[in-house]
Design a protein around this motif. Structure first.
Motif, PDB file in Angstrom:
ATOM      1  N   ARG A 186       0.821  -1.214   0.000  1.00  0.00           N
ATOM      2  CA  ARG A 186       0.000   0.000   0.000  1.00  0.00           C
ATOM      3  C   ARG A 186       0.849   1.255   0.000  1.00  0.00           C
ATOM      4  O   ARG A 186       0.504   2.242  -0.638  1.00  0.00           O
ATOM      5  CB  ARG A 186      -0.922   0.005   1.215  1.00  0.00           C
ATOM      6  CG  ARG A 186      -2.145  -0.847   1.038  1.00  0.00           C
ATOM      7  CD  ARG A 186      -3.170  -0.541   2.116  1.00  0.00           C
ATOM      8  NE  ARG A 186      -2.677  -0.783   3.457  1.00  0.00           N
ATOM      9  CZ  ARG A 186      -2.827  -1.919   4.125  1.00  0.00           C
ATOM     10  NH1 ARG A 186      -3.461  -2.911   3.572  1.00  0.00           N
ATOM     11  NH2 ARG A 186      -2.345  -2.055   5.342  1.00  0.00           N
ATOM     12  N   THR A 187       1.939   1.253   0.730  1.00  0.00           N
ATOM     13  CA  THR A 187       2.812   2.427   0.807  1.00  0.00           C
ATOM     14  C   THR A 187       4.239   1.999   0.487  1.00  0.00           C
ATOM     15  O   THR A 187       5.044   1.781   1.394  1.00  0.00           O
ATOM     16  CB  THR A 187       2.759   3.069   2.208  1.00  0.00           C
ATOM     17  OG1 THR A 187       3.113   2.078   3.173  1.00  0.00           O
ATOM     18  CG2 THR A 187       1.400   3.619   2.519  1.00  0.00           C
ATOM     19  N   PRO A 188       4.557   1.850  -0.807  1.00  0.00           N
ATOM     20  CA  PRO A 188       5.911   1.410  -1.159  1.00  0.00           C
ATOM     21  C   PRO A 188       6.953   2.446  -0.740  1.00  0.00           C
ATOM     22  O   PRO A 188       6.707   3.652  -0.802  1.00  0.00           O
ATOM     23  CB  PRO A 188       5.859   1.259  -2.672  1.00  0.00           C
ATOM     24  CG  PRO A 188       4.703   2.077  -3.117  1.00  0.00           C
ATOM     25  CD  PRO A 188       3.747   2.142  -1.967  1.00  0.00           C
ATOM     26  N   ARG A 189       8.080   1.937  -0.281  1.00  0.00           N
ATOM     27  CA  ARG A 189       9.168   2.825   0.143  1.00  0.00           C
ATOM     28  C   ARG A 189      10.038   3.155  -1.060  1.00  0.00           C
ATOM     29  O   ARG A 189      10.314   2.303  -1.893  1.00  0.00           O
ATOM     30  CB  ARG A 189      10.029   2.158   1.210  1.00  0.00           C
ATOM     31  CG  ARG A 189       9.336   2.014   2.528  1.00  0.00           C
ATOM     32  CD  ARG A 189      10.286   1.498   3.561  1.00  0.00           C
ATOM     33  NE  ARG A 189      10.600   0.116   3.230  1.00  0.00           N
ATOM     34  CZ  ARG A 189      11.538  -0.597   3.805  1.00  0.00           C
ATOM     35  NH1 ARG A 189      12.267  -0.077   4.739  1.00  0.00           N
ATOM     36  NH2 ARG A 189      11.756  -1.839   3.454  1.00  0.00           N
ATOM     37  N   ARG A 190      10.455   4.383  -1.098  1.00  0.00           N
ATOM     38  CA  ARG A 190      11.418   4.780  -2.122  1.00  0.00           C
ATOM     39  C   ARG A 190      12.806   4.512  -1.590  1.00  0.00           C
ATOM     40  O   ARG A 190      13.077   4.706  -0.404  1.00  0.00           O
ATOM     41  CB  ARG A 190      11.271   6.257  -2.443  1.00  0.00           C
ATOM     42  CG  ARG A 190      10.011   6.564  -3.188  1.00  0.00           C
ATOM     43  CD  ARG A 190      10.050   7.972  -3.709  1.00  0.00           C
ATOM     44  NE  ARG A 190       8.985   8.157  -4.681  1.00  0.00           N
ATOM     45  CZ  ARG A 190       8.563   9.322  -5.054  1.00  0.00           C
ATOM     46  NH1 ARG A 190       9.106  10.408  -4.551  1.00  0.00           N
ATOM     47  NH2 ARG A 190       7.605   9.421  -5.936  1.00  0.00           N
ATOM     48  N   PRO A 191      13.697   4.077  -2.476  1.00  0.00           N
ATOM     49  CA  PRO A 191      15.062   3.846  -1.991  1.00  0.00           C
ATOM     50  C   PRO A 191      15.699   5.154  -1.533  1.00  0.00           C
ATOM     51  O   PRO A 191      15.453   6.209  -2.104  1.00  0.00           O
ATOM     52  CB  PRO A 191      15.789   3.281  -3.205  1.00  0.00           C
ATOM     53  CG  PRO A 191      14.920   3.529  -4.372  1.00  0.00           C
ATOM     54  CD  PRO A 191      13.534   3.789  -3.882  1.00  0.00           C
TER      55      PRO A 191
END
Length: 89
Positions: free
Chosen positions: A56-61
């Motif tokens: 639902r809330t993908p993390r950005r690298p």
């Protein structure tokens, strides 16, 4: 099939397993193996919840800034030159 569909199918499978294990526990009582399976089911459910949250809330690298400045000469003091071996000081 979308990732949401796969997550829903996984959640349904875990619910079906939970129902089956509840029926086994009712028939066998607090049998060690049934209790272990229930513990495993809880871990699977927790992992699925974490996975759903990540989807639902993908993390950005995280971006790491690398400066363009020259390195200090001491940084290379014990380095070997590729193909030549260690250079004399």
């Amino acid at each position: 099939m979308t990732i949401s569909d796969e997550l829903d199918r996984t959640r349904q499978a875990l619910l079906a397993l939970e129902n089956s294990l509840a029926a086994l526990r009712n028939r066998l009582g607090d049998h060690l193996d049934v209790l272990r399976l229930l513990d495993d089911l809880e871990r699977c459910s927790a992992d699925l919840r974490r996975l759903e949250a990540q989807v639902r809330t993908p993390r950005r690298p995280e971006l790491v800034a690398i400066p363009d400045d020259d390195y200090e000469p001491d940084f290379w003091a014990d380095a070997e030159h590729e193909g030549l071996g260690r250079t004399a000081p």
